[in-house]
Design a protein around this motif. Structure first.
Motif, PDB file in Angstrom:
ATOM      1  N   ALA A 221       6.409  -0.457  -9.003  1.00 16.65           N
ATOM      2  CA  ALA A 221       5.930   0.115  -7.734  1.00 16.65           C
ATOM      3  C   ALA A 221       6.552   1.488  -7.491  1.00 16.65           C
ATOM      4  O   ALA A 221       5.868   2.426  -7.064  1.00 16.65           O
ATOM      5  CB  ALA A 221       6.275  -0.825  -6.584  1.00 16.65           C
ATOM      6  N   ARG A 226       2.320   8.915  -5.741  1.00 15.79           N
ATOM      7  CA  ARG A 226       2.100   8.749  -4.302  1.00 15.79           C
ATOM      8  C   ARG A 226       0.800   9.432  -3.877  1.00 15.79           C
ATOM      9  O   ARG A 226       0.363  10.408  -4.490  1.00 15.79           O
ATOM     10  CB  ARG A 226       3.257   9.358  -3.516  1.00 15.79           C
ATOM     11  N   MET A 230       0.934   5.884   3.085  1.00 17.87           N
ATOM     12  CA  MET A 230       1.958   4.941   2.631  1.00 17.87           C
ATOM     13  C   MET A 230       1.294   3.630   2.214  1.00 17.87           C
ATOM     14  O   MET A 230       0.309   3.213   2.803  1.00 17.87           O
ATOM     15  CB  MET A 230       2.915   4.682   3.795  1.00 17.87           C
ATOM     16  N   ARG A 231       1.880   2.999   1.207  1.00 19.32           N
ATOM     17  CA  ARG A 231       1.377   1.687   0.776  1.00 19.32           C
ATOM     18  C   ARG A 231       2.306   0.602   1.314  1.00 19.32           C
ATOM     19  O   ARG A 231       3.488   0.835   1.556  1.00 19.32           O
ATOM     20  CB  ARG A 231       1.389   1.609  -0.742  1.00 19.32           C
ATOM     21  N   THR A 264      11.152   2.673   7.362  1.00 20.09           N
ATOM     22  CA  THR A 264       9.805   2.706   7.934  1.00 20.09           C
ATOM     23  C   THR A 264       8.980   1.533   7.405  1.00 20.09           C
ATOM     24  O   THR A 264       8.295   0.840   8.173  1.00 20.09           O
ATOM     25  CB  THR A 264       9.110   4.038   7.573  1.00 20.09           C
TER      26      THR A 264
HETATM   27  N1  LIG Z   1      10.978  -3.089  -1.603  1.00 18.80           N
HETATM   28  C1  LIG Z   1      10.294  -2.027  -1.945  1.00 18.80           C
HETATM   29  N2  LIG Z   1       9.358  -2.084  -2.909  1.00 18.80           N
HETATM   30  C2  LIG Z   1       8.650  -1.001  -3.264  1.00 18.80           C
HETATM   31  N3  LIG Z   1       8.792   0.186  -2.671  1.00 18.80           N
HETATM   32  C3  LIG Z   1       9.702   0.294  -1.697  1.00 18.80           C
HETATM   33  C4  LIG Z   1      10.496  -0.801  -1.282  1.00 18.80           C
HETATM   34  N4  LIG Z   1      11.286  -0.380  -0.282  1.00 18.80           N
HETATM   35  C5  LIG Z   1      11.015   0.909  -0.080  1.00 18.80           C
HETATM   36  N5  LIG Z   1      10.062   1.316  -0.943  1.00 18.80           N
HETATM   37  C6  LIG Z   1       9.471   2.635  -1.033  1.00 18.80           C
HETATM   38  O1  LIG Z   1      10.484   3.583  -0.868  1.00 18.80           O
HETATM   39  C7  LIG Z   1       9.995   4.703  -0.155  1.00 18.80           C
HETATM   40  C8  LIG Z   1      10.849   4.966   1.045  1.00 18.80           C
HETATM   41  O2  LIG Z   1      10.584   4.031   2.044  1.00 18.80           O
HETATM   42  P1  LIG Z   1      10.589   4.446   3.578  1.00 18.80           P
HETATM   43  O3  LIG Z   1       9.797   5.667   3.793  1.00 18.80           O
HETATM   44  O4  LIG Z   1      10.266   3.239   4.366  1.00 18.80           O
HETATM   45  O5  LIG Z   1      12.139   4.790   3.712  1.00 18.80           O
HETATM   46  P2  LIG Z   1      12.927   5.312   5.000  1.00 18.80           P
HETATM   47  O6  LIG Z   1      14.232   4.590   4.999  1.00 18.80           O
HETATM   48  O7  LIG Z   1      12.101   5.201   6.211  1.00 18.80           O
HETATM   49  O8  LIG Z   1      13.162   6.804   4.578  1.00 18.80           O
HETATM   50  P3  LIG Z   1      13.490   8.092   5.491  1.00 18.80           P
HETATM   51  O9  LIG Z   1      14.685   7.758   6.320  1.00 18.80           O
HETATM   52  O10 LIG Z   1      13.800   9.130   4.478  1.00 18.80           O
HETATM   53  O11 LIG Z   1      12.294   8.399   6.269  1.00 18.80           O
HETATM   54  C9  LIG Z   1       8.542   4.390   0.172  1.00 18.80           C
HETATM   55  O12 LIG Z   1       7.715   4.911  -0.815  1.00 18.80           O
HETATM   56  C10 LIG Z   1       8.517   2.888   0.109  1.00 18.80           C
HETATM   57  O13 LIG Z   1       7.238   2.413  -0.191  1.00 18.80           O
END
Ligand SMILES: Nc1ncnc2c1ncn2[C@@H]1O[C@H](COP(=O)(O)OP(=O)(O)OP(=O)(O)O)[C@@H](O)[C@H]1O
Length: 852
Positions: A221, A226, A230-231, A264
């Motif tokens: 994944a 990208r 978001m997925r 997020t």
């Molecule tokens: N368990 C997971 N499996 C696959 N992808 C994941 C997983 N956890 C996070 N990701 C991926 O990691 C990336 C970062 O996630 P996200 O944007 O939610 O992080 P965040 O903590 O909100 O980051 P920021 O503080 O920089 O905004 C995204 O592409 C998300 O899909």
């Protein structure tokens, strides 16, 4: 951390030597096994769809019977079947994604969804020679599907029985031996990825050895290109994330974690989980507050992909107030004032001050018919229509408001030539005729009445009846009738006295001149009107005395000129929080009733029109309408909470006074300058509800090479703060380049270069005042490239990023280093840093801010 171990170890082959990544025939066989299961699921889904359709038809026939009871039943059935059909159709794509193979459970009991309830394996589940038999296999998907004999074909990912799919790690495997992620498209299984949770075991399933395929789902994944949306991560949620998603919602759940730790993603999955857990409780709605409209657009598709949208509103913090939409940015010095809790005091004074005639009586002609003091407040509804003062093209660039030319609203004699002639009403003298006698209240007396009315604590607009009553009292006391009534009363004839007073009030209050006076003297104020009134430097100087210094007050007034004299110009995200506060301080004037949509006569018969939205609006439209009408929510999720200003916390707090909360953020990414002040406002919004704190520790976004570079800025921005550990490494180091001929050409060339290296998106992050410029530089590169101001990059991610002039970004505000940290942590694959004039690059092109 267990989750980190799981994530890292699942990436490496060391944990599961039995992994069979190369053998196509084993892979094909395993895909065939899952295909067989998926076929069974589809057959069952088709049966269910037929059932739903039958229900719809049957219900429609019942409607033909025509009795109100039958109609009501029909409506309810159609509604239920419609939802069912809708969900089934939506979920058809890619909804079966996981499988766990489990050892027998300790208690041997089965739970309501068919799964063993025990988390731990039975004592004799593992034989001494480390062999074991798989006792149970569960498939996990977006919704649960039961077979006709009620055995579970698919378990909803949110059901307790599915938790081990997410929670099991090699360190703490529970009953899980193998976790499998199934990739499918439509009805075809495309691949499987396995993680072994007990690599030491030789496990068999139905007498055959348990096969292990692929390199693990998480790595698959994370390595994917990208897109601009978001997925969901439903098939690869990690254990530490799952703990947050499924945390009980009794109070406040606080989640912190560095960039890319999935905050997020976790917040969105939590919303879906809460709805599944207690749909009735969350019928009150879940609000997700996001920092920017870009992040809203980026994340909007995740909940529908999880089968949830109806009850959840995702709103940018600049779109929380009905009818207001932030389109402009304030320069940092102005934002700092507008967001500060000090504004509350200023606004409290302003709502009272805005009632005063404007321009001040002393400066106006004061004469009836004059252009000045007779207008009442420009904040009032009846205030004269605006004359410009708004921005060009409706959009302001960052910091541009200082240069915006606006009319001199302070001048009493300016600005009348374009204004439509308004009927003149003096507000410094009230003159009426009552019982045939002329009565007057002069400016001093009027002022006394106003102050006395304002001593009440009610919102200003709601004090108007009180002011009217005090005016009548003052006039009455001057009329000879008051003395007469006093005599009646002393003779014991209170009724006659009251009748006399009633007649007097009626006489005065029905006089046109009195009504016109009241409208001008105590106009109904609107939040936008008061903000527009604050654009006058002299008035704002008075209202903000001893709260803001002169420079702050002047900057604030100038920024508010963007709203124009009528207050209808474009708003900044900080203005919206002020509007919300003003709405509370003023009291909502009664709103015009929303036009009711035409009803089907049948709806009126059954009274179930609210349950029958399909005919005129789709489910989604209905959800949006309900969300727009809703002002309080059952659960509030704040994403990027570190960025909310004190005034924004107050605004968000009002929407969740009785709610439970999930608050996610990262102090190191805060673009707000005064974290202590914001923390106070946050505590006030969240009240004294108990809090549960979680920390996410693994960075899933950035490769180690990029995370390492970003950590250097973190050390400058927040010394001592720990970076999350990156889960993977790509071997590609960030690239540094120095502007050659001109900035535009260099940035364009670097973006083009990255486009060729990655399959997905490229984000180019520049200082806020360059964002329009950068959009022009990159226009020819097509839709895979996006230009972003530093503040707009929040929460987003791209396959590759170009960060333009770290020094410019760091210098643009007091929180600039933290904003730079955000900019540097947006890439999933590659990062290029372009040094500009202020960066002082070394011989390798590394700017000073990014050196050791
Ligand atoms: N368990 C997971 N499996 C696959 N992808 C994941 C997983 N956890 C996070 N990701 C991926 O990691 C990336 C970062 O996630 P996200 O944007 O939610 O992080 P965040 O903590 O909100 O980051 P920021 O503080 O920089 O905004 C995204 O592409 C998300 O899909």
């Amino acid at each position: 951390m267990a989750a980190q171990d799981a994530a890292v170890e699942s990436a490496g082959p060391a944990v599961d030597p039995g992994r069979d990544t190369g053998n196509d025939s084993v892979r094909d066989r395993e895909i065939g096994v899952e295909q067989h299961h998926l076929d069974q699921v589809y057959r069952r889904l088709e049966e269910k769809i037929h059932e739903a359709e039958f229900l719809m038809n049957d219900a429609a026939k019942r409607g033909q019977v025509g009795t109100p009871g039958a109609l009501a039943e029909r409506d309810a059935q159609v509604f239920r079947a419609g939802i069912h059909l809708n969900r089934l159709n939506n979920e058809f794509e890619d909804f079966l994604f996981g499988r766990i193979d489990l050892l027998p459970g300790k208690d041997g009991k089965k739970g309501p969804d068919g799964a063993y309830t025990s988390v731990d394996p039975a004592d004799d589940a593992i034989r001494t020679d480390l062999t074991a038999d798989i006792a149970e296999t569960l498939h996990i998907g977006r919704i649960g599907v039961l077979d006709s004999d009620y055995s579970p074909l698919v378990i909803d990912w949110r059901a307790p029985a599915a938790a081990p799919f997410y929670r099991a790690t090699p360190v703490d495997p529970g009953r899980v031996v193998r976790r499998r992620v199934i990739r499918s498209k439509g009805r075809r299984v495309l691949g499987v990825e396995d993680d072994l949770m007990r690599p030491e075991l030789t496990a068999s399933l139905d007498g055959a050895a348990l096969a292990v395929i692929g390199d693990g789902a998480l790595m698959a994944a994370l390595g994917q290109a990208r897109s601009h949306t978001m997925r969901d991560i439903v098939s690869s949620i990690q254990a530490e994330q799952d703990l947050v998603i499924r945390a009980p919602a009794a109070s406040v759940t606080e989640v912190s974690g560095g960039p890319g730790t999935g905050k997020t993603a976790v917040a969105l999955h939590r919303a879906a989980y809460l709805l599944y857990q207690d749909r009735r409780r969350y019928a009150g709605g879940i609000l997700i507050v996001s920092p920017t409209p870009l992040l809203v657009a980026y994340t909007e598709g995740v909940l529908p992909s999880l089968g949830e949208e109806g009850q959840v509103a995702i709103r940018a913090v600049g779109s929380l107030v009905d009818g207001a939409e932030a389109t402009a940015y304030d320069e940092p010095a102005v934002a700092r004032v507008k967001g500060s809790a000090r504004m509350l005091k200023v606004l409290r004074t302003a709502v009272r001050g805005a009632l005063e005639p404007f321009p001040a009586p002393g400066r106006s002609t004061g004469a009836p018919g004059g252009p000045g003091g007779s207008q009442g407040s420009p904040a009032g509804r009846g205030g004269r229509d605006g004359r410009g003062g708004g921005p060009r093209n409706g959009q302001l660039a960052f910091g541009e408001e200082e240069a915006t030319t606006a009319p001199d609203t302070a001048g009493g004699d300016s600005g009348t030539e374009d204004a439509p002639a308004a009927p003149a009403v003096r507000t410094d003298l009230l003159r009426v005729v009552a019982f045939g006698r002329r009565l007057e209240l002069d400016a001093d007396e009027l002022n006394r009445v106003r102050q006395s009315a304002l001593s009440g604590t009610a919102p200003v607009n709601l004090l108007r009846p009180r002011a009217r009553k005090l005016l009548l009292d003052a006039l009455w006391s001057r009329s000879g009738a008051a003395a007469r009534a006093g005599e009646y009363a002393s003779r014991g004839d209170a009724e006659l006295a009251a009748e006399l007073r009633g007649g007097f009030d009626e006489d005065v209050a029905s006089e046109d001149s009195f009504l016109a006076f009241l409208d001008a003297w105590w106009p109904e104020l609107t939040p936008r009107g008061v903000l527009a009134a604050m654009a006058d430097e002299r008035r704002l100087g008075r209202w903000s005395r001893r709260v803001l210094n002169q420079g702050e007050s002047r900057r604030l007034a100038r920024s508010l000129r963007r709203l124009g004299a009528d207050g209808k110009g474009p708003l900044s995200v900080h203005d919206v929080a002020l509007l919300d506060e003003l709405e509370t301080l003023l009291g909502s004037p009664p709103r015009p009733r929303k036009q009711r949509r035409e009803l089907d006569p049948l709806d009126q018969l059954t009274g179930l029109e609210e349950l029958m939205p399909q005919r005129e609006e789709t489910q989604r439209e209905r959800a949006e309408r309900l969300a727009a009408e809703r002002t309080e929510y059952a659960h509030v999720i704040v994403d990027e909470a570190q960025d909310l200003t004190p005034m924004q916390w107050r605004m968000v707090g009002r929407r969740g006074r009785h709610a439970t909360w999930t608050v996610v953020g990262d102090a190191a990414q805060s673009s707000w300058t005064d974290p202590d002040e914001a923390a106070e406002a946050r505590d006030e919004a969240l009240g004294n509800r108990p809090r549960r704190r979680f920390t996410l520790t693994v960075n899933y976004r950035n490769p180690a090479e990029i995370a390492e570079l970003a950590a250097k800025v973190l050390a400058l921005a927040m010394p001592g703060m720990e970076s999350p550990s990156a889960v993977r490494s790509t071997g590609v180091r960030p690239r540094f380049t120095v502007v050659r001929d001109d900035l535009a050409a260099t940035v364009r060339a670097e973006a083009r270069d990255l486009l060729a290296r990655v399959d997905g998106t490229v984000g180019v992050v520049v200082a806020m005042n360059r964002r329009e410029q950068a959009a022009r530089w990159l226009a020819e590169l097509g839709p895979r490239v996006v230009a972003l101001g530093s503040l707009e990059a929040k929460g987003l991610e791209y396959d590759a990023t170009v960060v333009v002039s770290p020094a410019e970004i760091a210098d643009e505000s007091p929180a600039g280093l933290r904003v730079l940290y955000v900019a540097l942590t947006r890439a999933t694959q590659q990062l290029t840093v372009v040094s500009g004039a202020r960066d002082e690059p070394d011989a390798d092109g590394v700017p000073d801010l990014l050196r050791d």
